[in-house]
Motif scaffolding. Structure first.
Motif, PDB file in Angstrom:
ATOM      1  N   GLN A 122       1.027   4.104  -2.921  1.00 42.44           N
ATOM      2  CA  GLN A 122       0.659   5.485  -2.602  1.00 42.44           C
ATOM      3  C   GLN A 122       1.585   6.486  -3.280  1.00 42.44           C
ATOM      4  O   GLN A 122       1.144   7.591  -3.636  1.00 42.44           O
ATOM      5  N   LYS A 123       2.845   6.138  -3.465  1.00 41.67           N
ATOM      6  CA  LYS A 123       3.809   7.054  -4.064  1.00 41.67           C
ATOM      7  C   LYS A 123       3.361   7.542  -5.457  1.00 41.67           C
ATOM      8  O   LYS A 123       3.220   8.760  -5.659  1.00 41.67           O
ATOM      9  N   SER A 163       9.211   7.873   1.708  1.00 49.25           N
ATOM     10  CA  SER A 163       8.374   8.466   2.759  1.00 49.25           C
ATOM     11  C   SER A 163       9.152   9.445   3.626  1.00 49.25           C
ATOM     12  O   SER A 163       8.611   9.983   4.592  1.00 49.25           O
ATOM     13  N   ILE A 174       0.006   9.595  -5.257  1.00 44.31           N
ATOM     14  CA  ILE A 174       0.159  10.945  -4.707  1.00 44.31           C
ATOM     15  C   ILE A 174       0.842  11.853  -5.725  1.00 44.31           C
ATOM     16  O   ILE A 174       0.448  13.008  -5.917  1.00 44.31           O
ATOM     17  N   ILE A 223       2.906   9.188   2.638  1.00 45.07           N
ATOM     18  CA  ILE A 223       3.111   7.773   2.275  1.00 45.07           C
ATOM     19  C   ILE A 223       3.166   6.986   3.583  1.00 45.07           C
ATOM     20  O   ILE A 223       4.223   6.841   4.200  1.00 45.07           O
ATOM     21  N   LEU A 258      -4.407  10.940  -5.065  1.00 41.77           N
ATOM     22  CA  LEU A 258      -4.601  10.601  -3.657  1.00 41.77           C
ATOM     23  C   LEU A 258      -4.331  11.849  -2.827  1.00 41.77           C
ATOM     24  O   LEU A 258      -3.307  12.512  -2.987  1.00 41.77           O
ATOM     25  N   VAL A 271       0.844  -1.202   0.000  1.00 48.15           N
ATOM     26  CA  VAL A 271       0.000   0.000   0.000  1.00 48.15           C
ATOM     27  C   VAL A 271       0.875   1.246   0.000  1.00 48.15           C
ATOM     28  O   VAL A 271       0.602   2.217  -0.726  1.00 48.15           O
ATOM     29  N   ALA A 272       1.959   1.233   0.797  1.00 46.80           N
ATOM     30  CA  ALA A 272       2.859   2.389   0.839  1.00 46.80           C
ATOM     31  C   ALA A 272       3.517   2.615  -0.518  1.00 46.80           C
ATOM     32  O   ALA A 272       3.632   3.765  -0.979  1.00 46.80           O
ATOM     33  N   TYR A 301      -2.602   5.285   6.801  1.00 49.99           N
ATOM     34  CA  TYR A 301      -2.780   6.463   5.951  1.00 49.99           C
ATOM     35  C   TYR A 301      -3.395   7.654   6.690  1.00 49.99           C
ATOM     36  O   TYR A 301      -4.446   7.534   7.326  1.00 49.99           O
TER      37      TYR A 301
END
Length: 362
Positions: free
Chosen positions: A44-45, A115, A48, A64, A53, A40-41, A69
């Motif tokens: 997310q990159k 992150s 975003i 991230i 996102l 998931v992390a 989240y």
């Protein structure tokens, strides 16, 4: 409960006898959960970066946070969980290809870079150094740890200075600001601000023993929970103290505190002492001693304990359930695996003894 829940979880894990099948199911559940957090992390990159996102009040890097989240220190917690479980997998999954184990570890390291969770790497390296000091009676292990640490630090320094990798440039920035870290440097003065504020409210010798009260200083409870959930807690009789607000005023007035949580004056060890005094701090340390001496018999478990010790010197991650419960879970798995191995050896010896007795009788 914030402080004691990881100990309660670990107590439950070690008190329940596990069969080999149950142990494997428990381990698979943890590995699966950690893998979901990592994936998931990583997803997310790009989301975003593409604006798909929301990042809320955070920077794109801080947002991230994996499955945590947009939840405060979620970036640090998510990254810490990923690295801890990746290390566990690397050290224990001996039947899996070394390349698969290294890939998971590198993916967790990549999450740290994207992150901007620099402090997580610092914590694990410092914990590694502290662990080497516990091996002073074993020259071979001390030498092995020392060589490993030196090689890692030299390689990492070379990468920071020579490779253009997003995330590494932040290390170069903080390494170069040596003016911040002297005895009178801004970083030191800011870090100790919480202690000075707490001491200014000590009116009785009992404060040294009992503190100012739970949630009344810079712990996770006083620094965040009472502020964020006051509408729910006030009707229950919760009380606050000026220490918490004054500490936040210091943070909001400092560019350094707003730039990195590494220098926050609100961190767990001062929070425990400020809330509960030296008696409360001593009780917490005694629980840690029992954990270290009775359950954490292997280097990996002790490394995890030391990471929590170092995290408690930086921020309030020592009171973040997502991280502390993961650490407790991993230590419990290590303990259960040793128990299963011991029982297997005892059964083997028992069978061999029975076989020898049968031969002698014959």
């Amino acid at each position: 409960m914030i402080l004691i829940e990881p100990f309660l979880l670990l107590l439950a894990i070690v008190c329940i006898p596990l069969t080999t099948a149950s142990f494997k199911k428990l381990r698979a559940w943890l590995l699966g959960s950690a893998l979901i957090n990592l994936l998931v992390a990583l997803v997310q990159k790009p989301l975003i970066d593409a604006g798909k996102l929301s990042v809320g009040q955070y920077t794109p890097q801080d947002a991230i946070q994996g499955v945590f989240y947009l939840s405060g220190a979620g970036g640090y917690v998510s990254c810490s969980v990923s690295i801890a479980v990746a290390l566990y997998y690397f050290l224990n999954a001996k039947t899996v290809s070394i390349w698969m184990r290294v890939f998971w570890l590198l993916a967790a390291f990549y999450q740290m870079l994207i992150s901007d969770s620099k402090q997580v790497l610092v914590v694990f390296v410092v914990a590694w150094v502290l662990l080497s000091f516990t091996k002073i009676h074993n020259f071979g292990k001390v030498l092995m740890y020392f060589i490993g640490i030196v090689i890692f630090l030299l390689g990492f320094y070379w990468a920071v200075e020579n490779l253009d990798i997003p995330g590494l440039d932040g290390f170069k920035l903080w390494f170069s600001r040596t003016d911040l870290y002297g005895p009178d440097g801004e970083a030191v003065n800011l870090k100790l601000a919480g202690i000075r504020i707490i001491l200014s409210y000590y009116k009785s010798p009992l404060n040294w023993l009992l503190g100012l009260g739970p949630g009344h200083t810079v712990s996770r409870l006083g620094g965040w929970f009472f502020r964020d959930y006051w509408d729910l807690l006030a009707p229950l009789g919760a009380t606050t103290h000026p220490v918490s607000m004054e500490s936040w005023n210091v943070v909001n007035a400092s560019w350094l505190a707003l730039s990195s949580s590494m220098f926050m004056p609100l961190f767990s060890w001062v929070g425990i002492w400020g809330d509960l005094g030296f008696l409360g701090l001593g009780a917490y340390l005694y629980l840690g001693y029992i954990l270290w001496s009775r359950l954490a018999k292997d280097d990996f478990s002790r490394l995890l304990i030391l990471t929590m010790f170092v995290f408690g010197l930086i921020f309030t991650q020592m009171e973040e359930a997502g991280q502390t419960l993961t650490v407790a879970f991993l230590i419990g798995l290590q303990w259960q695996e040793r128990q299963i191995a011991r029982q297997a050896r005892e059964r083997s010896l028992h069978l061999n003894a029975d076989a020898n007795s049968s031969l002698e009788f014959t």
